[in-house]
Design a protein around this motif. Sequence first.
Motif, PDB file in Angstrom:
ATOM      1  N   ARG A 134      36.528   9.058 -23.454  1.00  0.00           N
ATOM      2  CA  ARG A 134      35.632   8.902 -22.305  1.00  0.00           C
ATOM      3  C   ARG A 134      35.896   9.918 -21.201  1.00  0.00           C
ATOM      4  NH1 ARG A 134      36.012   3.105 -23.500  1.00  0.00           N
ATOM      5  NH2 ARG A 134      37.886   2.962 -22.258  1.00  0.00           N
TER       6      ARG A 134
ATOM      7  N   TYR B  53      33.594  11.578 -17.772  1.00  0.00           N
ATOM      8  CA  TYR B  53      33.947  11.502 -16.343  1.00  0.00           C
ATOM      9  C   TYR B  53      33.946  12.907 -15.757  1.00  0.00           C
ATOM     10  CZ  TYR B  53      35.653   6.683 -17.014  1.00  0.00           C
ATOM     11  OH  TYR B  53      35.760   5.354 -17.294  1.00  0.00           O
TER      12      TYR B  53
ATOM     13  N   TYR C 122      30.425  14.084 -15.069  1.00  0.00           N
ATOM     14  CA  TYR C 122      29.763  13.408 -13.961  1.00  0.00           C
ATOM     15  C   TYR C 122      30.380  13.789 -12.619  1.00  0.00           C
ATOM     16  CZ  TYR C 122      26.405  10.644 -16.518  1.00  0.00           C
ATOM     17  OH  TYR C 122      25.310  10.264 -17.254  1.00  0.00           O
TER      18      TYR C 122
ATOM     19  N   SER D 287      34.359   2.870  -7.534  1.00  0.00           N
ATOM     20  CA  SER D 287      34.194   2.613  -8.958  1.00  0.00           C
ATOM     21  C   SER D 287      32.854   1.935  -9.239  1.00  0.00           C
ATOM     22  CB  SER D 287      35.351   1.779  -9.496  1.00  0.00           C
ATOM     23  OG  SER D 287      35.444   0.562  -8.808  1.00  0.00           O
TER      24      SER D 287
ATOM     25  N   LEU E 235      30.059   4.634  -9.067  1.00  0.00           N
ATOM     26  CA  LEU E 235      30.140   5.485 -10.257  1.00  0.00           C
ATOM     27  C   LEU E 235      29.672   4.724 -11.495  1.00  0.00           C
ATOM     28  CD1 LEU E 235      30.935   8.277 -11.301  1.00  0.00           C
ATOM     29  CD2 LEU E 235      33.273   7.446 -11.577  1.00  0.00           C
TER      30      LEU E 235
ATOM     31  N   MET F 246      26.986   6.034 -14.210  1.00  0.00           N
ATOM     32  CA  MET F 246      27.414   6.330 -15.574  1.00  0.00           C
ATOM     33  C   MET F 246      27.089   5.226 -16.576  1.00  0.00           C
ATOM     34  SD  MET F 246      31.055   8.280 -15.080  1.00  0.00           S
ATOM     35  CE  MET F 246      31.196   8.571 -16.841  1.00  0.00           C
TER      36      MET F 246
ATOM     37  N   ILE G 238      36.173   1.806 -15.520  1.00  0.00           N
ATOM     38  CA  ILE G 238      36.507   3.037 -14.799  1.00  0.00           C
ATOM     39  C   ILE G 238      37.884   2.915 -14.168  1.00  0.00           C
ATOM     40  CG2 ILE G 238      35.909   4.459 -12.800  1.00  0.00           C
ATOM     41  CD1 ILE G 238      32.937   3.840 -13.422  1.00  0.00           C
TER      42      ILE G 238
END
Lengths: 244, 244
Positions: free
Chosen positions: B35, B39, B42, B56, B59, B63, B70
């Motif tokens: 993952r 990140y 983004y 978080s 985000l 996402m 996260i």
Amino acid sequence: MDNREIDSCIEKNNVEIKEDTPMPKAYVSSAVIKRLPRYFRYLRELIRNGKMRISSSELSKIMKVSASQIRQDLNCFGGFGQQGYGYNVKYLYAKISEILGVNCNFRAIIVGAGNLGRALVRNPMFTKRGVYTVAMFDIDTRIVGNTVAGVSVHPLDELEDFCQRNFIDIAVLTLPKESAQEITERLVKAGVCGIWNYTGKELDIPNKDVKIVNVHLGDSLMTLCYELNQMRNSDRKKEKSKDN
Amino acid sequence: MDNREIDSCIEKNNVEIKEDTPMPKAYVSSAVIKRLPRYFRYLRELIRNGKMRISSSELSKIMKVSASQIRQDLNCFGGFGQQGYGYNVKYLYAKISEILGVNCNFRAIIVGAGNLGRALVRNPMFTKRGVYTVAMFDIDTRIVGNTVAGVSVHPLDELEDFCQRNFIDIAVLTLPKESAQEITERLVKAGVCGIWNYTGKELDIPNKDVKIVNVHLGDSLMTLCYELNQMRNSDRKKEKSKDN
DNA sequence: TAGATTGTTAATCGATTAACAATC
DNA sequence: TAGATTGTTAATCGATTAACAATC
């Protein structure tokens, strides 16, 4: 055994069909699905080598996964084996091909005739998996009309018309990420239901009947860099502790 | 903000460093590692848009993953956030880049200057991730000496010598699967420790200090075909039940 | 201080492995 | 029938989500 013979195993008449296969699961997790193509490849190899039957434990040694996992995976789709005997290789291959849609004759176009698009269209991967690449598209009028690996490049403004007339199932996106979203929307409107996305752009599609598979080569490269970086760091630590 | 400015965020002096980052985990699962590149992407985008801090939960909306995930993911590597504040975007980007080895200056060669090899060498992906493509190799003497995207094609018999002299970290395998194993062994002997394998052949490497990442495009295509096939089958069922 | 949001622990969920009864 | 091996259930392991105390 050559490729054509192996391919012919998919046709039902070539392998004895078990009549009473139990009902397959309604939903199969993506963890299982992602492993199926690997079974497909190994079974092809076994057929090529003339192997007629195989047990889960024998296959587990070749594929380096557990026999338990093989049996669990296959049983998601029904009982393909026989107690005390194992699995008939050709039959199993035919079944997995069926599950993966190898005999569906899906029709694909490649949108973006740049380096990657041209590399893909020349790749025997599509043919081996029963997918026809019927056309390429590009916005650049200088390359429109060219032919790559027997597939001709069409102008981008014929996209919708072509897809509708030719019943295109799959579009391979090998164009710049900037136009990815717009082109995708046009493709979906034209009835395309599978997107194989190489653009790196994460596509927004409201239509749940359209499937997307993203291939993010940059992400893959980075996981390799992570591993190498890890190794370097642990090497450095070892060096340090040796010094002290 | 342009790409160069975003890249410069990785240099430590450009972001305030937190001094007391807790000890990161010894081992991080591959589920988390896979993952990280996302990140990374983004966060780049957020910096480009001038975003300075992010929580978080914010985000997570962008996402489409859970905020909990996260926070768990990031905490594998130490505390990058601040209670009550969230995460400093540039700092987080710098940290993730560091973890992924973006500032390691890894040196790569591409073995096989066919369509795929040429497509990859022209792809800005390597540069964006701090990997240098220093040479290509091919067995075909007719294309040896050519230059693709500023990278020249060397004869295959110079492989070992070149790798040793130029401290090559990564080899990208875009050659026919038949020679993949042999070439890999030569590369490993010449000190290459990362293999990015496009050949479709599963490589056997006894040396545990060599990392392999396989890119199996055919497998990826098949998972798309599976989804489409599933959809077709369920459509057919619906049709049937309508008829009765 | 009060509000916000992380870091982290506990609870849940899913996937893998182990075990064995069914059966060829 | 005896041996082998599946199909399937139960046990374990790992990953994700939820909850909340710590703290900025």
